[in-house]
Motif scaffolding. Sequence first.
Motif, PDB file in Angstrom:
ATOM      1  N   LEU A   1       0.839  -1.206   0.000  1.00  0.00           N
ATOM      2  CA  LEU A   1       0.000   0.000   0.000  1.00  0.00           C
ATOM      3  C   LEU A   1       0.869   1.250   0.000  1.00  0.00           C
ATOM      4  O   LEU A   1       1.725   1.409   0.866  1.00  0.00           O
ATOM      5  CB  LEU A   1      -0.878   0.058   1.258  1.00  0.00           C
ATOM      6  N   ASN A   2       0.647   2.130  -0.908  1.00  0.00           N
ATOM      7  CA  ASN A   2       1.280   3.451  -0.919  1.00  0.00           C
ATOM      8  C   ASN A   2       2.776   3.409  -0.622  1.00  0.00           C
ATOM      9  O   ASN A   2       3.289   4.165   0.194  1.00  0.00           O
ATOM     10  CB  ASN A   2       0.594   4.380   0.085  1.00  0.00           C
ATOM     11  N   GLY A   3       3.497   2.513  -1.239  1.00  0.00           N
ATOM     12  CA  GLY A   3       4.943   2.459  -1.077  1.00  0.00           C
ATOM     13  C   GLY A   3       5.417   1.696   0.151  1.00  0.00           C
ATOM     14  O   GLY A   3       6.618   1.605   0.383  1.00  0.00           O
ATOM     15  N   SER A   4       4.516   1.163   0.974  1.00  0.00           N
ATOM     16  CA  SER A   4       4.895   0.363   2.138  1.00  0.00           C
ATOM     17  C   SER A   4       4.101  -0.939   2.142  1.00  0.00           C
ATOM     18  O   SER A   4       3.094  -1.062   1.470  1.00  0.00           O
ATOM     19  CB  SER A   4       4.599   1.124   3.437  1.00  0.00           C
ATOM     20  N   THR A   5       4.556  -1.873   2.938  1.00  0.00           N
ATOM     21  CA  THR A   5       3.875  -3.158   3.033  1.00  0.00           C
ATOM     22  C   THR A   5       3.066  -3.234   4.311  1.00  0.00           C
ATOM     23  O   THR A   5       3.566  -2.929   5.394  1.00  0.00           O
ATOM     24  CB  THR A   5       4.897  -4.312   2.996  1.00  0.00           C
ATOM     25  N   LEU A   6       1.816  -3.626   4.187  1.00  0.00           N
ATOM     26  CA  LEU A   6       0.940  -3.855   5.331  1.00  0.00           C
ATOM     27  C   LEU A   6       1.016  -5.342   5.665  1.00  0.00           C
ATOM     28  O   LEU A   6       0.737  -6.194   4.830  1.00  0.00           O
ATOM     29  CB  LEU A   6      -0.503  -3.473   4.988  1.00  0.00           C
ATOM     30  N   GLU A   7       1.442  -5.659   6.877  1.00  0.00           N
ATOM     31  CA  GLU A   7       1.524  -7.040   7.354  1.00  0.00           C
ATOM     32  C   GLU A   7       0.534  -7.201   8.505  1.00  0.00           C
ATOM     33  O   GLU A   7       0.516  -6.382   9.413  1.00  0.00           O
ATOM     34  CB  GLU A   7       2.929  -7.355   7.886  1.00  0.00           C
ATOM     35  N   THR A   8      -0.279  -8.256   8.470  1.00  0.00           N
ATOM     36  CA  THR A   8      -1.208  -8.505   9.566  1.00  0.00           C
ATOM     37  C   THR A   8      -0.897  -9.852  10.219  1.00  0.00           C
ATOM     38  O   THR A   8      -0.337 -10.744   9.591  1.00  0.00           O
ATOM     39  CB  THR A   8      -2.673  -8.520   9.096  1.00  0.00           C
ATOM     40  N   ASP A   9      -1.275  -9.964  11.468  1.00  0.00           N
ATOM     41  CA  ASP A   9      -1.077 -11.178  12.251  1.00  0.00           C
ATOM     42  C   ASP A   9      -2.284 -11.290  13.173  1.00  0.00           C
ATOM     43  O   ASP A   9      -2.488 -10.435  14.028  1.00  0.00           O
ATOM     44  CB  ASP A   9       0.214 -11.048  13.052  1.00  0.00           C
ATOM     45  N   MET A  10      -3.107 -12.317  12.983  1.00  0.00           N
ATOM     46  CA  MET A  10      -4.335 -12.468  13.758  1.00  0.00           C
ATOM     47  C   MET A  10      -4.435 -13.871  14.333  1.00  0.00           C
ATOM     48  O   MET A  10      -3.931 -14.824  13.749  1.00  0.00           O
ATOM     49  CB  MET A  10      -5.558 -12.198  12.888  1.00  0.00           C
ATOM     50  N   GLY A  11      -5.096 -13.996  15.485  1.00  0.00           N
ATOM     51  CA  GLY A  11      -5.281 -15.292  16.115  1.00  0.00           C
ATOM     52  C   GLY A  11      -6.717 -15.483  16.575  1.00  0.00           C
ATOM     53  O   GLY A  11      -7.354 -14.533  17.037  1.00  0.00           O
ATOM     54  N   PHE A  12      -7.201 -16.707  16.462  1.00  0.00           N
ATOM     55  CA  PHE A  12      -8.578 -17.032  16.821  1.00  0.00           C
ATOM     56  C   PHE A  12      -8.612 -18.375  17.547  1.00  0.00           C
ATOM     57  O   PHE A  12      -7.952 -19.322  17.129  1.00  0.00           O
ATOM     58  CB  PHE A  12      -9.458 -17.158  15.571  1.00  0.00           C
ATOM     59  N   ILE A  13      -9.386 -18.459  18.609  1.00  0.00           N
ATOM     60  CA  ILE A  13      -9.726 -19.745  19.210  1.00  0.00           C
ATOM     61  C   ILE A  13     -10.967 -20.220  18.462  1.00  0.00           C
ATOM     62  O   ILE A  13     -11.910 -19.462  18.274  1.00  0.00           O
ATOM     63  CB  ILE A  13     -10.053 -19.603  20.717  1.00  0.00           C
ATOM     64  N   THR A  14     -10.965 -21.475  18.030  1.00  0.00           N
ATOM     65  CA  THR A  14     -12.077 -21.969  17.225  1.00  0.00           C
ATOM     66  C   THR A  14     -12.731 -23.197  17.859  1.00  0.00           C
ATOM     67  O   THR A  14     -12.053 -24.015  18.468  1.00  0.00           O
ATOM     68  CB  THR A  14     -11.621 -22.295  15.773  1.00  0.00           C
ATOM     69  N   LEU A  15     -14.041 -23.268  17.739  1.00  0.00           N
ATOM     70  CA  LEU A  15     -14.834 -24.408  18.218  1.00  0.00           C
ATOM     71  C   LEU A  15     -15.701 -24.884  17.051  1.00  0.00           C
ATOM     72  O   LEU A  15     -16.799 -24.382  16.839  1.00  0.00           O
ATOM     73  CB  LEU A  15     -15.711 -24.013  19.401  1.00  0.00           C
ATOM     74  N   PRO A  16     -15.203 -25.843  16.246  1.00  0.00           N
ATOM     75  CA  PRO A  16     -16.013 -26.383  15.144  1.00  0.00           C
ATOM     76  C   PRO A  16     -16.839 -27.583  15.601  1.00  0.00           C
ATOM     77  O   PRO A  16     -16.353 -28.451  16.319  1.00  0.00           O
ATOM     78  CB  PRO A  16     -14.972 -26.786  14.103  1.00  0.00           C
ATOM     79  N   LEU A  17     -18.087 -27.627  15.155  1.00  0.00           N
ATOM     80  CA  LEU A  17     -19.010 -28.733  15.415  1.00  0.00           C
ATOM     81  C   LEU A  17     -19.466 -29.251  14.058  1.00  0.00           C
ATOM     82  O   LEU A  17     -19.715 -28.455  13.149  1.00  0.00           O
ATOM     83  CB  LEU A  17     -20.217 -28.247  16.218  1.00  0.00           C
TER      84      LEU A  17
END
Length: 170
Positions: free
Chosen positions: A60-76
């Motif tokens: 983006l606009n000459g720079s890099t956007l880095e994201t880091d996300m975490g989720f606890i998941t409960l699949p049924l």
Amino acid sequence: QKEKTVDDIQKWTFVDEVGYGFPGEAMSLRFIFGASYSVNKNLYLRAQLGYIWGGYSKYLNGSTLETDMGFITLPLEVGYKIVTENSFPGGIIPFAGIGFNLGVSAKAEYKDEYELDGVKGKMGVEARAGLRLVLGGFVVTGSYYFPLNSKQEIFFGEDAYPEISIGFGF
């Protein structure tokens, strides 16, 4: 050959799964484990608990956007086993389910590090449908996730996304 009865079936099975998904412009790694309960010879119910790490990199606009996300998941889920009954099981398992993803961390780095709004502490809900290929105790799964609310669309997006995973137990 004697027909298997409900008493002959192993009722509870340990299951685990490691998946690689492609939500929106991101990528995700999903680590889950849990138990599967056989209702009868073919029908099962499953509950799991796990963690999803996700992120993306965008220019983006000459720079890099880095994201880091975490989720606890409960699949049924619920599924139907169509597998052989010999010493080396093989077959397919169609399944469907619902998952709950609680955002536990969300950071972005774009010139400065900051917390992302709209993920941490929010509960995302998704539906999942897929097919498992069973080879012995080894399982390869292809599935699609469908977001059911917009609580975490910053990561999971608005549209369905695919995932491929491997695991043991069915």
